[in-house]
Motif scaffolding. Structure first.
Motif, PDB file in Angstrom:
ATOM      1  N   ARG A   1      -6.723  -8.567   5.611  1.00 53.29           N
ATOM      2  CA  ARG A   1      -6.595  -7.241   6.209  1.00 53.29           C
ATOM      3  C   ARG A   1      -6.024  -7.340   7.612  1.00 53.29           C
ATOM      4  NH1 ARG A   1     -10.974  -6.798   2.888  1.00 53.29           N
ATOM      5  NH2 ARG A   1     -10.845  -5.027   1.475  1.00 53.29           N
TER       6      ARG A   1
ATOM      7  N   ASN B   1      -7.494  -0.641   6.143  1.00 54.27           N
ATOM      8  CA  ASN B   1      -8.602  -0.995   5.260  1.00 54.27           C
ATOM      9  C   ASN B   1      -8.127  -1.624   3.957  1.00 54.27           C
ATOM     10  OD1 ASN B   1     -10.648  -0.026   6.964  1.00 54.27           O
ATOM     11  ND2 ASN B   1     -10.073   2.067   6.385  1.00 54.27           N
ATOM     12  N   LYS B   2      -6.825  -1.477   3.701  1.00 56.77           N
ATOM     13  CA  LYS B   2      -6.306  -1.964   2.430  1.00 56.77           C
ATOM     14  C   LYS B   2      -5.877  -3.432   2.551  1.00 56.77           C
ATOM     15  CE  LYS B   2      -3.069  -0.657  -1.027  1.00 56.77           C
ATOM     16  NZ  LYS B   2      -1.677  -0.266  -1.123  1.00 56.77           N
ATOM     17  N   LYS B   3      -6.134  -4.179   1.486  1.00 55.51           N
ATOM     18  CA  LYS B   3      -5.711  -5.579   1.474  1.00 55.51           C
ATOM     19  C   LYS B   3      -4.190  -5.662   1.396  1.00 55.51           C
ATOM     20  CE  LYS B   3      -9.084  -8.817  -0.216  1.00 55.51           C
ATOM     21  NZ  LYS B   3      -9.459  -9.759  -1.255  1.00 55.51           N
TER      22      LYS B   3
END
Lengths: 142, 235
Positions: A108, A53-55
């Motif tokens: 992502r 979910n993290k960039k």
């Protein structure tokens, strides 16, 4: 030779500087994951604690012959010549984006091999050549 | 030559000396600009935006070197308490700061057409931004602290601590993945810039170094003049 006062200051300064250097060194070492601007496909491959979910930014070379351009969307493969990641992107690309050149994509990860990019940056290498010279270099390579 | 830097001698560097230097600078930078903007070819990948490099690289180099000198002189000044050293360090700061700003802005102008972004928080760009901030702190500490001894202590502290940032800027592109490219001109291998682009770059280097010397010497002369006036209670 040196007076006592000068010696004291010199010792004090050297010790403080040594501490400052060590402090900086360990800070940078700890922050390494935040300092690196992008991860290579091999870094991603070796990473076990991936947060999907993290960039993240991944970087490497655009694989030769992998670019598929369709209207506004573009698909290509980022490679570090060891591992590869398939990238899908919609939007404008920088002028310098081309096959065989460096690229950094921000977005992502969908899984370890598939990346959905929000933005694309071209990376320039340290070589500067006029056009004619480059053609000659290319000719020599083949 | 160096004894000219002592307080009594620097004042003997008269306008004639500076005019000679300025004339030399105008010639060198003039030739450099003509070469860089008109004669040298566009880059095969970047096109004409490569010409920004002719300012960007010397500006970055000078701002980093100025800071290194400032830090080293501050160390000497703290340890040996030589009276003129704080003034030398203080005189180097403005030109270094200006070139640090030039480096950031010219890099930004280059980044947009090349990378596609004005700014990226990579190690090289961030450490260069920190250099800018260090320059600002250094200059402000001289400006805001009225008492000389305190100002000297605080500014020397900033200059010395900031020295740690210098190797970080230099090696950031080798230690970490960065968007910024690695150095094209290194001590231990041949430059990766074609000579038609290397020559104007070196001329610009030379010209801008002369410019920095002029500004530093002028600033230093003014500092010494101020000191003399203060001693005689005129200023």
């Amino acid at each position: 030779m040196l007076s006592k006062k000068v010696k004291t200051r010199l010792v004090f300064l050297s010790i403080s500087l040594l501490f400052a250097v060590l402090l900086t060194f360990f800070t940078l070492k700890t922050l390494k994951n935040n300092i690196v601007y992008f991860l290579s496909p091999t870094d991603i491959y070796n990473k076990n604690d991936l947060n999907f979910n993290k960039k993240v930014r991944i970087g490497g070379l655009v694989k030769e012959g992998s670019v598929i351009n369709k209207n506004t969307s573009i698909k290509f493969t980022i490679t570090d010549l060891k591992n590869e990641i398939f990238v899908s992107y919609e939007g404008s690309i920088p002028n310098l984006f081309s096959e065989g050149k460096g690229v950094v994509a921000e977005g992502r990860l969908q899984d370890k091999k598939y990346f959905l990019a929000d933005s694309i940056m071209a990376k320039h290498d340290e070589n500067y050549n006029p056009l004619e010279v480059k053609q000659i270099l290319k000719g020599n390579k083949n | 030559m160096f004894n000219r830097l002592f307080p009594n001698k620097i004042l003997s560097l008269n306008n004639k000396f500076f005019i000679h230097l300025i004339f030399l600078m105008i010639c060198v930078i003039g030739v450099g600009l003509i070469y860089a903007l008109l004669i040298s070819p566009p880059d095969s990948v970047q096109g004409n935006s490569v010409r920004i490099m002719y300012i960007h690289v010397p500006a970055s180099f000078i701002s980093i070197s100025c800071y290194a000198f400032m830090g080293l002189i501050s160390i000497l000044s703290i340890v040996f308490k030589i009276k003129i050293l704080p003034f030398v360090a203080k005189s180097i700061a403005p030109v270094g700061f200006v070139f640090a700003l030039v480096s950031i802005f010219s890099g930004s102008l280059w980044g947009k057409p090349t990378w596609g972004v004005w700014w990226a928080w990579d190690a090289r760009l961030t450490s260069m931004l920190i250099l800018n901030l260090l320059y600002i702190f250094y200059i402000l500490s001289w400006k805001l602290i009225k008492e000389f001894e305190n100002a000297n202590k605080v500014s020397s502290f900033i200059a010395i601590i900031g020295l740690l940032n210098i190797p970080i800027i230099k090696y950031s592109v080798d230690w970490w993945n960065t968007l910024h490219q690695t150095s094209s001109i290194t001590l231990n291998s041949a430059p990766t810039i074609h000579y038609t682009m290397l020559i104007p770059l070196l001329i610009m280097f030379f010209g801008l170094i002369i410019y920095s010397l002029i500004v530093i010497l002028m600033k230093y002369k003014i500092e010494i003049l101020k000191l003399k006036l203060k001693k005689n209670k005129i200023y």
